[in-house]
Design an enzyme around this catalytic site. Structure first.
Site, PDB file in Angstrom:
ATOM      1  N   ASP A 189       0.840  -1.192   0.000  1.00 52.60           N
ATOM      2  CA  ASP A 189       0.000   0.000   0.000  1.00 52.60           C
ATOM      3  C   ASP A 189       0.876   1.244   0.000  1.00 52.60           C
ATOM      4  O   ASP A 189       1.992   1.219  -0.503  1.00 52.60           O
ATOM      5  CB  ASP A 189      -0.949  -0.039   1.210  1.00 52.60           C
ATOM      6  CG  ASP A 189      -2.302   0.590   0.928  1.00 52.60           C
ATOM      7  OD1 ASP A 189      -2.343   1.818   0.709  1.00 52.60           O
ATOM      8  OD2 ASP A 189      -3.306  -0.134   0.917  1.00 52.60           O
ATOM      9  N   HIS A 231      -3.761   5.933   3.306  1.00 53.55           N
ATOM     10  CA  HIS A 231      -4.525   4.764   2.895  1.00 53.55           C
ATOM     11  C   HIS A 231      -3.973   3.483   3.521  1.00 53.55           C
ATOM     12  O   HIS A 231      -4.709   2.676   4.104  1.00 53.55           O
ATOM     13  CB  HIS A 231      -4.501   4.680   1.365  1.00 53.55           C
ATOM     14  CG  HIS A 231      -5.438   3.693   0.761  1.00 53.55           C
ATOM     15  ND1 HIS A 231      -5.111   2.375   0.560  1.00 53.55           N
ATOM     16  CD2 HIS A 231      -6.697   3.836   0.288  1.00 53.55           C
ATOM     17  CE1 HIS A 231      -6.129   1.745  -0.015  1.00 53.55           C
ATOM     18  NE2 HIS A 231      -7.110   2.612  -0.195  1.00 53.55           N
ATOM     19  N   SER A 424     -11.259  -1.329  -0.727  1.00 54.55           N
ATOM     20  CA  SER A 424      -9.962  -1.200  -0.052  1.00 54.55           C
ATOM     21  C   SER A 424     -10.067  -1.493   1.431  1.00 54.55           C
ATOM     22  O   SER A 424      -9.112  -1.954   2.058  1.00 54.55           O
ATOM     23  CB  SER A 424      -9.415   0.227  -0.206  1.00 54.55           C
ATOM     24  OG  SER A 424      -8.884   0.451  -1.464  1.00 54.55           O
TER      25      SER A 424
END
Length: 493
Positions: A189, A231, A424
């Site tokens: 990520d 994220h 996600s």
């Protein structure tokens, strides 16, 4: 039911701009249209990035490919002899044809990895004849996080707000195991915040690595810590936030996580970054990876297109090799409310170009890594247990479903907590459950883990959703939930 079988361009023989044996290689059916070509410009003088796939994963063939790169005036950025993949940079417009001609029949395919110049430049330590410049970068559409969120900082325990953990029976699973410190989840990520109180003790720094330096692995916190996106930090909190009386608790707080940074500062995950991430996961013995992204710049990489098939094949090889080392992979199904089992058109790619191409696609076109063999494809559901309006779907394409709407987890700002929505956020729930499963059953192979995960998921009949096609299938397997909603307790009991 075992994992689905997806045919990819594993045996494609693509040289220059021609395709040999395309019918057997593409995975498209005979009655489907050919996907729309998307020409990628690599003009003389622009530093462009390529993947080269040798015909076999043979050190001799890899050396021939490396020598061919040098002979054409290019540079080898990174070689992965385990899978027969070479990452190269060149400023030659006809590099693909030239390097194939000089490789003594060692190369299966050559293809670009992006539609723009190499913005990060050629890595330090690689002697490029054009110097360390950044190339001639065309304006690109900056890709935002797959899911956006609202920040909400707090220092109070928030476990009671984690409805998602209740839904998939995490508290019950924790009566059996909270995860083993011998189990590591690679979070591919944007990086994990190394200072967050819920994560600081959870990161295996020795296994963490950055892959955004043109696809070359780089160690050290500067390489794998987040820079422009939280994220990965949000994803990591769901997987393994520590049980410490602060904030939230992850699904596998007893396991460890490795930060594998594959998202660059502009938000792109190019094929060479993903290849590096999967290879490092296998090399460093990670047990599970989470992949909450699709590989840029194509939302769907088409196996019947010679400019897209090589990168698809390179990522496929990396996934297959790391799986053979014992790593099991979970991935987000995607947020386009798209039916992955019925591909017809796509208007979002390449997303690093000034203007994406409105194109026809077919079943040879794959959302990677989620549609590759050996990867658990995860759709998203909301608090009511219904498919999230944004979630991709598809009968035979979705393996399991997990919570992904308004998920509370860790964020970088003020070392706080916030909610995000997206597949996600669904995928890390499955990665966390896989970590618990591996902790409870350390001898299980990736295939066994996937088979058991699907078999133990909670059968869920079709529901309605506010967007997308009608759900099809049975309660045992359908286009929204796959084999059902993941169940952490069933996975470990």
């Amino acid at each position: 039911m075992g994992p689905r079988t997806v045919r990819l361009a594993a045996t494609a023989a693509i040289l220059g701009l021609g395709v040999i044996g395309a019918q057997s290689a593409t995975g498209a059916t005979q009655d489907e249209p050919t996907s729309t070509p998307v020409p990628i410009s690599t003009p003389d003088g622009q530093v462009s990035s390529y993947v080269i796939n040798t015909k076999t994963a043979n050190p001799g063939q890899v050396r021939k490919a490396e020598q061919a790169v040098t002979a054409t005036g290019g540079v080898v950025v990174q070689s992965w002899p385990q899978i027969g993949v070479v990452v190269a940079h060149s400023t030659m417009a006809d590099f693909r044809t030239a390097v194939a001609a000089k490789a003594n029949n060692a190369i299966e395919s050559v293809g670009p990895t992006r539609s723009v110049a190499v913005s990060e430049g050629t890595p330090d330590g690689v002697q490029a004849p054009w110097g360390p410049g950044k190339g001639q970068l065309r304006p690109a559409t900056k890709k935002r996080d797959i899911s956006e969120g609202t920040a909400a900082t707090t220092t109070d325990p928030r476990e009671g707000d984690q409805w998602d953990m209740q839904m998939i029976n995490v508290p019950q699973a924790h009566t059996i195991t909270t995860g083993s410190p011998d189990v590591t989840v690679g979070v591919l990520d944007s990086g994990i915040d190394p200072d967050h109180p819920d994560l600081v003790n959870q990161i295996d720094r020795a296994k963490s690595v950055g892959c955004t330096d043109a696809g070359r692995p780089v160690t050290g916190q500067d390489a794998w810590a987040p820079t422009t996106s939280d994220h990965g930090t949000h994803v990591a909190g769901t997987i393994g936030a520590e049980r410490n009386g602060v904030g939230i608790v992850g699904i596998a707080p007893g396991a460890k996580m490795a930060s594998v940074k594959v998202v660059n500062d502009d938000g792109f995950i190019y094929p060479e970054y993903a290849v590096c991430g999967f290879m490092e996961a296998g090399l460093k013995g990670m047990d599970v990876t989470n992949n909450s992204y699709y590989v840029d710049p194509f939302e769907f990489w088409c196996g019947d297109q010679p400019e897209q098939a090589p990168a698809l094949e390179a990522v496929r090889r990396a996934v297959e090799w790391s799986t053979a080392q014992g790593t099991v992979h979970a991935a987000a199904a995607g947020n386009s409310a798209y039916d992955l089992s019925d591909k017809t058109t796509n208007a979002s790619s390449p997303n690093d170009a000034e203007v994406p191409t409105d194109r026809v696609i077919n079943s040879s076109c794959k959302d990677i890594p989620t549609e590759l063999d050996g990867v658990v494809t995860v759709s998203s559901i909301d608090r009511a247990g219904k498919l999230s309006s944004f979630s991709n779907r598809g009968l035979g394409s979705i393996d399991v479903a997990a919570p992904g709407s308004s998920i509370l987890s860790t964020i970088v700002r003020d070392n706080g907590y916030g909610t995000k929505s997206g597949t996600s956020m669904a995928s890390p729930h499955v990665a966390g459950v896989l970590a618990l499963m591996k902790s409870a059953h350390p001898t299980w192979s990736p295939d066994r883990m996937i088979s058991e995960l699907r078999a133990q998921a909670t059968d869920t009949p079709c529901s309605t959703t506010t967007r997308g096609a009608e759900c099809v299938g049975t309660p045992q397997e359908n286009s929204y939930y796959g084999d059902g909603i993941v169940d952490a307790y069933a996975a470990v009991r």
